[in-house]
Design a protein around this motif. Structure first.
Motif, PDB file in Angstrom:
ATOM      1  N   ILE A   1       0.826  -1.204   0.000  1.00 31.79           N
ATOM      2  CA  ILE A   1       0.000   0.000   0.000  1.00 31.79           C
ATOM      3  C   ILE A   1       0.869   1.266   0.000  1.00 31.79           C
ATOM      4  N   TYR A   2       2.012   1.185   0.718  1.00 30.19           N
ATOM      5  CA  TYR A   2       2.891   2.353   0.827  1.00 30.19           C
ATOM      6  C   TYR A   2       3.721   2.533  -0.448  1.00 30.19           C
ATOM      7  N   ARG A   3       4.042   1.446  -1.101  1.00 30.97           N
ATOM      8  CA  ARG A   3       4.755   1.552  -2.375  1.00 30.97           C
ATOM      9  C   ARG A   3       3.835   2.177  -3.428  1.00 30.97           C
ATOM     10  N   MET A   4       2.574   1.765  -3.434  1.00 24.97           N
ATOM     11  CA  MET A   4       1.608   2.338  -4.369  1.00 24.97           C
ATOM     12  C   MET A   4       1.367   3.815  -4.065  1.00 24.97           C
ATOM     13  N   GLN A   5       1.379   4.139  -2.784  1.00 25.20           N
ATOM     14  CA  GLN A   5       1.217   5.536  -2.386  1.00 25.20           C
ATOM     15  C   GLN A   5       2.400   6.379  -2.881  1.00 25.20           C
ATOM     16  N   GLU A   6       3.604   5.815  -2.821  1.00 25.11           N
ATOM     17  CA  GLU A   6       4.798   6.502  -3.296  1.00 25.11           C
ATOM     18  C   GLU A   6       4.720   6.718  -4.805  1.00 25.11           C
ATOM     19  N   TYR A   7       4.326   5.675  -5.541  1.00 27.44           N
ATOM     20  CA  TYR A   7       4.147   5.807  -6.986  1.00 27.44           C
ATOM     21  C   TYR A   7       3.131   6.910  -7.304  1.00 27.44           C
ATOM     22  N   TYR A   8       2.054   6.912  -6.528  1.00 27.19           N
ATOM     23  CA  TYR A   8       0.972   7.875  -6.755  1.00 27.19           C
ATOM     24  C   TYR A   8       1.491   9.307  -6.634  1.00 27.19           C
ATOM     25  N   GLY A   9       2.249   9.563  -5.561  1.00 34.45           N
ATOM     26  CA  GLY A   9       2.771  10.905  -5.338  1.00 34.45           C
ATOM     27  C   GLY A   9       3.694  11.357  -6.444  1.00 34.45           C
ATOM     28  N   ILE A  10       4.562  10.462  -6.900  1.00 32.03           N
ATOM     29  CA  ILE A  10       5.518  10.793  -7.954  1.00 32.03           C
ATOM     30  C   ILE A  10       4.797  11.069  -9.271  1.00 32.03           C
TER      31      ILE A  10
ATOM     32  N   PRO B   1      -7.383   6.301   7.976  1.00 32.32           N
ATOM     33  CA  PRO B   1      -7.551   7.763   7.984  1.00 32.32           C
ATOM     34  C   PRO B   1      -6.290   8.523   8.365  1.00 32.32           C
ATOM     35  N   ASP B   2      -5.517   8.005   9.318  1.00 31.03           N
ATOM     36  CA  ASP B   2      -4.320   8.721   9.754  1.00 31.03           C
ATOM     37  C   ASP B   2      -3.133   8.500   8.816  1.00 31.03           C
ATOM     38  N   GLU B   3      -3.311   7.694   7.776  1.00 25.18           N
ATOM     39  CA  GLU B   3      -2.247   7.446   6.798  1.00 25.18           C
ATOM     40  C   GLU B   3      -2.426   8.265   5.521  1.00 25.18           C
ATOM     41  N   ILE B   4      -3.562   8.919   5.410  1.00 21.26           N
ATOM     42  CA  ILE B   4      -3.885   9.648   4.183  1.00 21.26           C
ATOM     43  C   ILE B   4      -3.323  11.060   4.237  1.00 21.26           C
ATOM     44  N   PHE B   5      -2.574  11.409   3.214  1.00 20.31           N
ATOM     45  CA  PHE B   5      -2.033  12.766   3.115  1.00 20.31           C
ATOM     46  C   PHE B   5      -3.133  13.701   2.629  1.00 20.31           C
ATOM     47  N   GLU B   6      -3.498  14.659   3.468  1.00 19.16           N
ATOM     48  CA  GLU B   6      -4.567  15.587   3.124  1.00 19.16           C
ATOM     49  C   GLU B   6      -4.063  17.020   2.980  1.00 19.16           C
ATOM     50  N   GLY B   7      -2.764  17.188   2.920  1.00 18.79           N
ATOM     51  CA  GLY B   7      -2.208  18.531   2.792  1.00 18.79           C
ATOM     52  C   GLY B   7      -1.351  18.872   4.001  1.00 18.79           C
ATOM     53  N   PHE B   8      -0.912  20.128   4.074  1.00 22.18           N
ATOM     54  CA  PHE B   8      -0.062  20.548   5.186  1.00 22.18           C
ATOM     55  C   PHE B   8      -0.492  21.928   5.664  1.00 22.18           C
ATOM     56  N   THR B   9      -0.055  22.268   6.849  1.00 23.65           N
ATOM     57  CA  THR B   9      -0.352  23.582   7.421  1.00 23.65           C
ATOM     58  C   THR B   9       0.752  24.551   7.024  1.00 23.65           C
ATOM     59  N   LEU B  10       0.376  25.678   6.466  1.00 24.87           N
ATOM     60  CA  LEU B  10       1.344  26.678   6.024  1.00 24.87           C
ATOM     61  C   LEU B  10       1.460  27.789   7.058  1.00 24.87           C
TER      62      LEU B  10
END
Length: 262
Positions: A76-85, A114-123
């Protein structure tokens, strides 16, 4: 040039970590542990199959297929990495499928918690904070950041005088003061206050000349090289003319031209 700022922040982060997180990020830290591992920017395995496709309903997206013979626990984390790239590179929506080839039933996790999903960051911007908040600190590494904050109705000269005065007050030894003046001079570039900073340093009788600073000289060299490269690419000026305009030797321009061809 960005490397200059990175060096300062990396050098100072240990000192400003706690005040920065508590005062400006509203995080109260009881204990922390440094992670010294470098994050790799490359991936060991290329995606098995990626295509930009368009369906008969005119939907356009990246189709990513992975063929997996092993029931990989962290897939799941490898697929997440591919997704981001892929998302960063192409800016398209992505549909991912793992085609499992194993004999036993797969137990691979297919959805992120839910706690593994990247939803953005605080600026957070230092421009949103008053220079007075930073200046009230007793930590020099925090005080110099006031040059990047909100000056309110104060003139840059007044803020610079306050910063330099506070640094002089708490630094103690001359060698320590010179270190923070050097860092302040470099950070001042981000607000186009290099000349004003050098003038205030001189007017206050502080011994530091930014033009003699190693990082300043390196920055000058980079700007000089960039100008030469631009003229070389334009292909309208001779090597000798470029050297004359940039006020460098003909040999140096030839050296840059040789690097450019590589």
């Amino acid at each position: 040039m960005a490397n200059d700022y990175d060096k300062i922040l990396k050098e100072n982060i240990a000192s400003v970590f706690l005040p920065l997180t508590e005062k400006y990020l509203n995080i109260r830290i009881k204990r922390s542990e440094e992670l010294k591992d470098k994050l790799q920017t490359t991936i060991e395995k290329e995606p098995d199959f990626i295509r930009i496709v368009e369906t008969d309903t005119n939907e356009r997206f990246i189709l990513h297929l992975e063929f997996q013979s092993v029931d990989e626990e962290g897939m799941i984390y490898r697929m997440q990495e591919y997704y981001g790239i892929l998302r960063k590179k192409y800016g398209l929506s992505i549909k991912q499928f793992v085609i499992y080839l194993g004999q036993k039933a797969s137990k691979m996790q297919t959805q992120l918690a839910p706690d593994e999903i990247f939803e953005g960051f605080t600026l957070k911007s230092l421009r949103d904070y008053s220079y007075q908040h930073l200046l009230a600190s007793q930590v020099p590494e925090e005080i110099i950041l006031a040059i990047l904050s909100d000056f309110g109705n104060k003139k840059p000269v007044e803020v610079l005088q306050a910063i330099l005065g506070k640094l002089k007050e708490i630094s103690g030894e001359e060698i320590v003061l010179r270190k923070y003046i050097r860092q302040l001079s470099i950070l001042a570039r981000l607000r186009n206050l290099t000349k004003e900073t050098q003038k205030q340093i001189t007017d206050m009788g502080l011994t530091y000349n930014i033009t003699e600073d190693y990082l300043y000289q390196e920055g000058q060299k980079e700007r000089e090289k960039g100008m030469i490269i631009k003229m070389l690419k334009d292909k309208t000026l001779s090597i000798e003319k470029i050297a004359q305009i940039a006020e460098v030797s003909v040999e140096y321009v030839k050296h840059v031209a040789k690097e450019l061809k590589k």
